[in-house]
Enzyme design. Structure first.
Site, PDB file in Angstrom:
ATOM      1  N   SER A 268       9.657 -45.527   4.913  1.00  0.00           N
ATOM      2  CA  SER A 268       9.293 -45.535   6.334  1.00  0.00           C
ATOM      3  C   SER A 268       9.645 -46.848   7.016  1.00  0.00           C
ATOM      4  O   SER A 268       9.828 -46.894   8.233  1.00  0.00           O
ATOM      5  CB  SER A 268       7.793 -45.267   6.491  1.00  0.00           C
ATOM      6  OG  SER A 268       7.029 -46.226   5.772  1.00  0.00           O
ATOM      7  N   ASP A 519      -2.755 -49.897  10.986  1.00  0.00           N
ATOM      8  CA  ASP A 519      -1.475 -50.020  10.298  1.00  0.00           C
ATOM      9  C   ASP A 519      -1.049 -51.484  10.339  1.00  0.00           C
ATOM     10  O   ASP A 519      -0.683 -52.006  11.399  1.00  0.00           O
ATOM     11  CB  ASP A 519      -0.432 -49.133  10.986  1.00  0.00           C
ATOM     12  CG  ASP A 519       0.944 -49.224  10.350  1.00  0.00           C
ATOM     13  OD1 ASP A 519       1.113 -49.990   9.385  1.00  0.00           O
ATOM     14  OD2 ASP A 519       1.862 -48.528  10.831  1.00  0.00           O
ATOM     15  N   HIS A 522       3.801 -51.379   9.057  1.00  0.00           N
ATOM     16  CA  HIS A 522       4.937 -51.147   9.936  1.00  0.00           C
ATOM     17  C   HIS A 522       4.903 -52.126  11.109  1.00  0.00           C
ATOM     18  O   HIS A 522       3.944 -52.881  11.273  1.00  0.00           O
ATOM     19  CB  HIS A 522       4.939 -49.702  10.422  1.00  0.00           C
ATOM     20  CG  HIS A 522       5.028 -48.716   9.295  1.00  0.00           C
ATOM     21  ND1 HIS A 522       3.925 -48.068   8.786  1.00  0.00           N
ATOM     22  CD2 HIS A 522       6.092 -48.297   8.558  1.00  0.00           C
ATOM     23  CE1 HIS A 522       4.298 -47.280   7.785  1.00  0.00           C
ATOM     24  NE2 HIS A 522       5.612 -47.396   7.628  1.00  0.00           N
TER      25      HIS A 522
END
Length: 552
Positions: A268, A519, A522
């Protein structure tokens, strides 16, 4: 006395000899004056032309349409499996039917810095600047940079970026500003410069795009669209100690990649970088979507440049069939075999950017020579010792995939290994109270907390790179894009709790001090991740322009 014009054409007359001589003299004088005038102004003409071709004056900006931040998004983006062992920080690719990555690839559809003030060593120590070329953010006391030897870097005196005085109303910080009159074209003289040691500086110019001018960014990375109240994290730019890292030039990238394909392969975080690349390029040209649910592909028709992404969680071969005492359903990673899902396509790629590491925190079984040698979050027989843990498995897998590429008999492209991307879960892991809530600027020197897991994963990766590069048998190139240490300072660049557009989401710690779900792996877009593609462009420029000059 006049004579009729020859052949009866009206208006043409013959002049007396004395008048003809006078006309010739006047004409000659006029020509002389014109030539003299051109000679006198030739220097500024040359300067103007040079400025045009070298981009000294970039005041003209492209007028672009504004795209809605949450519309026209690629329907094939990945989603998050919140029930996975590694939690919501890792994505699992799901097709529209809910089946993991089950769509076949259509093989036939593939395309065949204002002077820089350098202090003395004592001044640097007083300012708290980290020595030995280590990456630093701002100290809040001065605007200083040095090269690795502690002396003045001569190349930096002719840079196109300057450190200017901070706004008196804001906290002191070194600031980047464009100084076009001192700009110099980036040349191959910088080809030996270490891009990965430097300093994060504030750039008031801001990012090249916004969340509203790029329709393909994933919602979880759309931090402004998800309500994040601060924006300063978008303005920090990386400044190498000894040279320049130019702002991303989309037109230059497309020209260098004319007729070529760049593939982002991995997890990702690879998707995060690929979308950043698309957002940067989108500002000059809207691409054509030529992909499917398995392989995302975007064609920039002006130069026939293709940007590709292929999902590969671990970069090595994986199976789910039962093997020895490992039952069906648990992923078996064959650490000594590359992932054929993308290896069969590498001859279609001119540049490959590899991304992996974080999926080695997920449940899996490790296999070497068809023998189970270890596992992660799975080892049923505690009486048996594991030969390989997840850290060792990461190192082995990295060497395997790099070796497979650089020994492929027909691959001649450029492979870039992007080093381990640091996460910033402070005070725990993603599911044990780890948090990056409230981080709004880069860490300052002395504030960086070493992450033992990140450090050892990075070490394993670099060791594998060093081993693999000794095995090159084809005409390809292998380069390490070492982002780990510089990006350890960017705990402000993650979505944190702003990973969802839900207006009722929790963004602050509760009364018990527990952080909200977030998160911290990312990267927001726009944000620090865009620097990765500035690195990519510089690596490509050095390789491709160097090849052109050597062959000319």
């Amino acid at each position: 006395m006049t004579l009729d014009s020859p052949n009866g054409v009206p208006g043409l007359v013959a002049l007396p000899r004395s008048l003809s001589s006078l006309a010739v003299s006047v004409g000659g004088l006029a020509i002389f004056l014109v030539l003299a005038s051109l000679l006198m102004v030739s220097y500024p003409i040359r300067s103007t032309v040079r400025g045009y071709f070298y981009g000294v004056d970039n005041s003209n900006k492209l007028a672009l349409p504004v795209f809605p931040g949450n519309e026209s998004r690629d329907s094939n983006v990945d989603v998050i499996n919140s029930d996975s062992p590694s939690g919501p920080s890792l994505e699992v690719p799901i097709s529209s039917s809910g089946v993991n990555d089950s769509v076949d690839i259509d093989k036939n559809s593939l395309p065949s810095e204002s002077d820089l003030q350098i202090p003395t060593a004592n001044a640097r120590q007083a300012e708290g600047v980290k020595e030995k070329g280590s990456p630093v953010a701002y100290s809040g006391k001065g605007n200083v940079l040095s090269n690795n030897s502690g002396g003045v870097d001569k190349r930096s005196v002719q840079t196109s970026l300057a450190i200017s005085a901070p706004d008196s109303k804001s906290e002191a910080k070194p600031v980047l500003s464009d100084v076009s009159s001192n700009a110099t074209p980036i040349s191959s003289d910088d080809s030996g410069c270490d891009l990965y040691h430097g300093i994060w500086l504030f750039d008031s110019q801001g990012p090249s795009y916004t969340n509203n001018t790029c329709p393909v960014l994933t919602q979880m990375q759309n931090c402004q669209g998800n309500g994040r109240p601060d924006k300063e994290y978008e303005n920090w730019r990386w400044k190498p100690s000894q040279c320049q890292l130019p702002r991303f030039d989309a037109k230059k990238f497309l020209e260098l990649m004319r007729g070529k394909t760049l593939a982002f392969i991995g997890d990702s975080v690879a998707r995060n970088q690929m979308e950043s690349m698309l957002c940067l390029l989108w500002q000059v040209e809207v691409p054509k979507n030529r992909g499917n649910k398995r392989m995302q592909r975007y064609l920039f028709k002006s130069t026939s440049t293709m940007i590709v992404r292929i999902w590969s969680s671990w970069l090595v071969h994986k199976t789910s069939e039962p093997l020895d005492f490992a039952p069906e359903g648990i992923v078996k990673l064959h650490l000594d075999a590359p992932d054929e899902d993308f290896m069969e396509f590498i001859l279609s790629f001119n540049v490959i950017v590899l991304s992996s590491g974080h999926w080695f925190a997920k449940q899996s079984v490790y296999v070497l020579n068809n023998e189970i040698v270890g596992g992660q979050l799975w080892w049923p027989d505690k009486s048996r010792s594991m030969k390989v843990n997840n850290i060792e498995a990461f190192g082995i897998s990295t060497e395997t995939i790099l070796t497979s590429i650089i020994t492929h008999p027909n691959y001649t492209g450029l492979t870039i290994l992007r080093s381990y991307s640091p996460d910033h879960y402070e005070g725990g892991a993603w599911n044990t109270g780890g948090s990056c809530t409230g981080k709004v600027k880069p860490l300052a020197p002395g504030e960086l907390v070493e992450n033992g897991f990140t450090n050892i994963m990075h070490k394993k990766q670099v060791t594998a790179f060093d081993r693999a590069i000794k095995k090159v048998t084809n005409k390809s190139k292998l380069r390490l894009m070492d982002v780990t240490e510089p990006f350890g300072y960017r705990h402000d660049g993650h979505p944190g709790p702003y990973r969802s557009p839900d207006p009722n989401k929790i963004t602050k710690r509760g009364p018990d001090g527990r952080p909200p779900p977030q998160d911290c792996l990312h990267w927001c877009m726009p944000g620090p991740v865009d620097t990765w593609n500035e690195f990519v462009l510089e690596i490509i420029r050095r390789e491709f322009e160097g090849n052109r000059s050597s062959s000319s």
